[in-house]
Design an enzyme around this catalytic site. Structure first.
Site, PDB file in Angstrom:
ATOM      1  CB  CYS A 194      -0.849   0.019   1.273  1.00 49.78           C
ATOM      2  SG  CYS A 194      -1.814  -1.449   1.475  1.00 49.78           S
ATOM      3  NE  ARG A 219       4.211   1.764  -1.536  1.00 52.97           N
ATOM      4  CZ  ARG A 219       5.417   1.230  -1.341  1.00 52.97           C
ATOM      5  NH1 ARG A 219       6.407   1.564  -2.134  1.00 52.97           N
ATOM      6  NH2 ARG A 219       5.634   0.374  -0.373  1.00 52.97           N
ATOM      7  CD1 TRP A 248      -3.138  -4.394  -5.034  1.00 54.62           C
ATOM      8  CD2 TRP A 248      -1.776  -5.741  -3.898  1.00 54.62           C
ATOM      9  NE1 TRP A 248      -2.933  -5.518  -5.789  1.00 54.62           N
ATOM     10  CE2 TRP A 248      -2.112  -6.356  -5.134  1.00 54.62           C
ATOM     11  CE3 TRP A 248      -0.944  -6.405  -3.042  1.00 54.62           C
ATOM     12  CZ2 TRP A 248      -1.623  -7.602  -5.501  1.00 54.62           C
ATOM     13  CZ3 TRP A 248      -0.448  -7.656  -3.417  1.00 54.62           C
ATOM     14  CH2 TRP A 248      -0.778  -8.239  -4.623  1.00 54.62           C
ATOM     15  CG  ASN A 288       2.819  -0.741   2.953  1.00 57.28           C
ATOM     16  OD1 ASN A 288       2.147  -1.693   2.564  1.00 57.28           O
ATOM     17  ND2 ASN A 288       4.026  -0.482   2.484  1.00 57.28           N
ATOM     18  N   GLY A 289       1.574  -3.001   5.264  1.00 56.42           N
ATOM     19  CA  GLY A 289       2.222  -4.211   5.770  1.00 56.42           C
ATOM     20  C   GLY A 289       1.153  -5.222   6.170  1.00 56.42           C
ATOM     21  CD  GLU A 292      10.908  -9.667 -18.248  1.00 58.72           C
ATOM     22  OE1 GLU A 292      10.696 -10.576 -17.434  1.00 58.72           O
ATOM     23  OE2 GLU A 292      10.480  -8.519 -18.110  1.00 58.72           O
ATOM     24  CE  LYS A 327       7.945  -6.342 -18.210  1.00 58.58           C
ATOM     25  NZ  LYS A 327       8.246  -7.364 -17.323  1.00 58.58           N
ATOM     26  CD  GLU A 348       4.443  -7.804 -15.811  1.00 62.91           C
ATOM     27  OE1 GLU A 348       4.152  -7.612 -14.621  1.00 62.91           O
ATOM     28  OE2 GLU A 348       5.614  -7.808 -16.201  1.00 62.91           O
ATOM     29  CG  HIS A 374      11.220 -32.570 -25.536  1.00 63.14           C
ATOM     30  ND1 HIS A 374      11.579 -33.886 -25.764  1.00 63.14           N
ATOM     31  CD2 HIS A 374      12.305 -31.838 -25.859  1.00 63.14           C
ATOM     32  CE1 HIS A 374      12.831 -33.947 -26.161  1.00 63.14           C
ATOM     33  NE2 HIS A 374      13.303 -32.718 -26.230  1.00 63.14           N
ATOM     34  CE  LYS A 419       8.033  -1.108 -10.357  1.00 61.71           C
ATOM     35  NZ  LYS A 419       8.315  -1.795 -11.634  1.00 61.71           N
TER      36      LYS A 419
HETATM   37  C1  AGP Z   1       7.692  -7.483 -13.274  1.00 59.16           C
HETATM   38  O1  AGP Z   1       7.208  -6.959 -14.510  1.00 59.16           O
HETATM   39  C2  AGP Z   1       6.586  -7.819 -12.329  1.00 59.16           C
HETATM   40  N1  AGP Z   1       5.829  -6.674 -12.022  1.00 59.16           N
HETATM   41  C3  AGP Z   1       7.022  -8.629 -11.141  1.00 59.16           C
HETATM   42  O2  AGP Z   1       7.219  -9.935 -11.633  1.00 59.16           O
HETATM   43  C4  AGP Z   1       8.323  -8.204 -10.396  1.00 59.16           C
HETATM   44  O3  AGP Z   1       9.434  -8.425 -11.214  1.00 59.16           O
HETATM   45  C5  AGP Z   1       8.459  -9.091  -9.149  1.00 59.16           C
HETATM   46  O4  AGP Z   1       7.348  -8.859  -8.332  1.00 59.16           O
HETATM   47  C6  AGP Z   1       9.751  -8.826  -8.374  1.00 59.16           C
HETATM   48  O5  AGP Z   1       9.768  -7.501  -7.907  1.00 59.16           O
HETATM   49  P1  AGP Z   1      11.156  -6.899  -7.335  1.00 59.16           P
HETATM   50  O6  AGP Z   1      12.128  -6.895  -8.467  1.00 59.16           O
HETATM   51  O7  AGP Z   1      10.793  -5.528  -6.870  1.00 59.16           O
HETATM   52  O8  AGP Z   1      11.600  -7.797  -6.220  1.00 59.16           O
END
Ligand code: AGP
Length: 610
Positions: free
Chosen positions: A2, A27, A74, A100-101, A483, A487, A490, A506, A605
């Site tokens: 959060c 966040r 969040w 937050n936590g 990767e 992308k 997500e 396979h 994030k």
């Molecule tokens: C990346 O595009 C994602 N949002 C997510 O997988 C992110 O890489 C992951 O949560 C790790 O975050 P960090 O690098 O802040 O530890």
């Protein structure tokens, strides 16, 4: 997870809180709320949904006051409803908390408080904090908060105000980030610097167990034994514009386009072609014996950072000849890793707050092995807890989908490999210089690749309605296939899989038909011929093939129509360039599908919960 912000000073507080919450929305944005103290009257507004809902509600009121707290959420405990939105109060509305936590023992605390006659209005863990402060308040808000947090198990970054203690904000931190912003006649608390950069660049990070009390005149800090301490401030170089979009449509687009500078900045001062070496003495400063002693490296991370870690394995084994394992942090922390003397655990993280990565780090520390963080956020929890930190210098990454941070992580992993190679003499000086020279040429090649984004945008316009994508790569580009797929998943919410190209026969080859676009990474190099045969296999099944190839490759055009040519570089450095068109592809497809590129659904994030 959060975002919290607090202000006390000489300005009207509502605009300051709202501006700050706008910067913190990445966040988490399930609900938002603010509280303002006007003389001894407490004003509280909370809304479910995005911040805009709260802003619309506030327009109906004239809220005056010079001290207040704000929160964007969040959800972790309790659905994202108005009742569960922060701030939360005690029974009588005298104490208000933003948090937050996660309070792990909140149910036990809640049961006890209910027995003692406290009335709860929400399902959140946070609300127990307000009631604990009410319980322990004997006229001093700081003392009551310091006593209350001693009952808490879990993580918290708190802001507290009270009608019974006007003009003051109390802050407390354990396990979740919290900074204090310092300025003339006004002071702030915030989850991170982006929320207050418009007002001050002078910040102080609270560390675990510390509390603080602020008013418009100044701030006092206290350690975990509640003893007053002195803390030094630091000046943040990120100007407010940096946290804005800088003329780009989205933060993500801005951050993709910043990647050349990220490489430049992260290399700066750490690499020298003339001296043929990499210099991390400032961050690491190990003696040759210590580096020779490293017998294994464990790279641990989540998500995109895990993918850069996978590339790190290829690089560190190639450059430093040190065996590397790569683990998902969420797995590492529970598999009782057989760590021993001579092991080095490298945690890779943009935010420095990812709960799984933090827990994996603590698991490593429990086993008394050396730990090193590759991190983008100074003084973040992981940065503070690691023995060593090598920072990526990416500046603020706001887009939830990580792009430039990935690039920065690659730079540090290659630097680490070269740094070890220098001491272990595992690469010839000639080879080290060849790699350094190619690294130094990368920023221009990244800029050239970014300039060709229109080609990728055209692909996106052709394929944005497809429902399944396959990404294929080999060797050091297999993680890039992973990767690229992540992308697309997500931000465009399309099912996509990254696969080792050699694995296709396979199983996944059964998926291929005329409706499936397949992205194949086919740079010239030692696996080129193998990749070419994979491309033929795909085409034989009418798959739609898009290839990332090396500029000057004459062969590929005879096999495939859609080829995106990347500037030539050393094969071991091709991940830096290959990832860029895949970032653009996900971005432009998401755009065509009307997705919220910077705040994709269900994501945050910084994932600070398990
Ligand atoms: C990346 O595009 C994602 N949002 C997510 O997988 C992110 O890489 C992951 O949560 C790790 O975050 P960090 O690098 O802040 O530890």
């Amino acid at each position: 997870m959060c975002g919290i912000i607090g202000y006390v000073g000489n300005k009207e507080v509502v605009p300051v809180l709202i501006n700050g919450l706008r910067k913190l929305e990445y966040r988490g944005y399930d609900s938002a709320g603010i509280t303002v103290l006007n003389k001894n009257k407490l004003i509280l507004h909370r809304c479910a949904g995005k911040l805009i809902n709260l802003e619309q509600e506030l327009q109906k009121f004239l809220i005056r006051g010079k001290i207040g707290l704000g929160h964007t959420r969040w959800a972790t405990h309790g659905k994202p409803t108005r009742e569960n939105a922060h701030p939360h109060t005690d029974c009588k509305g005298n104490f208000v908390v933003v948090h937050n936590g996660i309070i792990e023992n909140y149910l036990t605390l809640r049961k006890k408080l209910v027995k003692e006659g406290h009335k709860f209005n929400s399902d959140t863990d946070t609300e127990v904090i307000a009631h604990l402060i009410e319980k322990y308040f004997k006229g001093d808000l700081l003392k009551a908060t310091q006593r209350a947090v001693k009952d808490l198990k879990g993580s918290y970054a708190l802001g507290v105000i009270s009608t019974l203690y006007p003009g003051k904000i109390v802050a407390a931190r354990h396990g979740s980030p919290l900074i204090v912003g310092i300025s003339e006649k006004e002071n702030f608390i915030a989850s991170d610097v982006s929320a207050i950069l418009a007002y001050t660049k002078k910040v102080i990070s609270l560390e675990d167990g510390e509390t603080a009390i602020l008013d418009f005149k100044g701030v006092k800090f206290f350690n975990s034994c509640d003893r007053e301490i002195h803390k030094n401030s630091r000046t943040i170089e990120w100007d407010p514009m940096m946290a804005e979009k800088g003329g780009y449509k989205h933060f993500m687009l801005k951050e993709i386009c910043e990647q050349a500078d990220v490489v430049r900045d992260t290399l700066r001062g750490r690499i020298c072609l003339e001296k043929g070496g990499v210099f991390l003495e400032e961050e690491i400063g190990w003696k040759k014996e210590e580096i020779d002693e490293i017998s294994r490296i464990f790279i641990v991370a989540c998500g995109t950072s895990y993918h850069s870690g996978l590339i790190g394995k290829y690089v560190l084994e190639d450059f430093a000849k040190i065996p590397c394992e790569v683990d998902l942090a969420s797995e590492f922390r529970y598999r009782n890793p057989l760590l021993r003397k001579g092991d080095l655990v490298v945690v890779v993280t943009q935010s420095g707050e990812t709960a799984d990565t933090l827990a994996a780090l603590r698991e490593a520390k429990k086993k008394k092995v050396k730990t090193l963080a590759i991190c983008n956020v100074m003084d973040s929890s992981i940065a503070q807890e690691c023995d060593y930190v090598v920072y990526t210098r990416c500046g603020l990454e706001v887009g939830v989908a990580s792009t430039k941070a990935f690039m920065g992580q690659l730079v540090v992993l290659y630097l680490l490999g070269l740094y070890f190679a220098k001491f272990r003499k595992s690469l010839s000086i000639l080879r080290i210089k060849q790699i350094i020279s190619a690294l130094l040429e990368l920023p221009v090649k990244i800029e050239k690749t970014i300039e060709m984004q229109d080609i990728i945008r055209d692909y996106a316009h052709r394929f944005f309605r497809k429902s399944d994508f396959l990404y294929l790569g080999r060797n050091v580009n297999y993680p890039i296939a992973l990767e690229g797929a992540l992308k697309l998943k997500e931000i465009a919410y399309i099912h996509a899989e990254g696969y080792a190209a050699g694995e296709m026969k396979h199983g996944p080859i059964a998926l291929i038909d005329e409706n499936m676009p397949i992205l194949v990474i086919a740079n010239q190099g030692k696996v080129y011929d193998k990749i070419l045969s994979n491309i033929k296999e795909v085409k034989a099944r009418d798959g739609i093939v898009i290839v990332l190839a090396t500029k000057g490759d004459r062969k590929i055009a005879k096999e495939v129509e859609d080829v995106f040519y990347l500037p030539k570089t050393l094969e071991i450095l091709t991940p830096f360039l290959n990832v860029i068109p895949l970032q653009f592809l996900a971005y432009y497809i998401a755009l065509k599908r009307g997705c919220d590129v910077d705040q994709p659904r269900n994501l945050a994030k910084s994932v600070t919960v398990e």
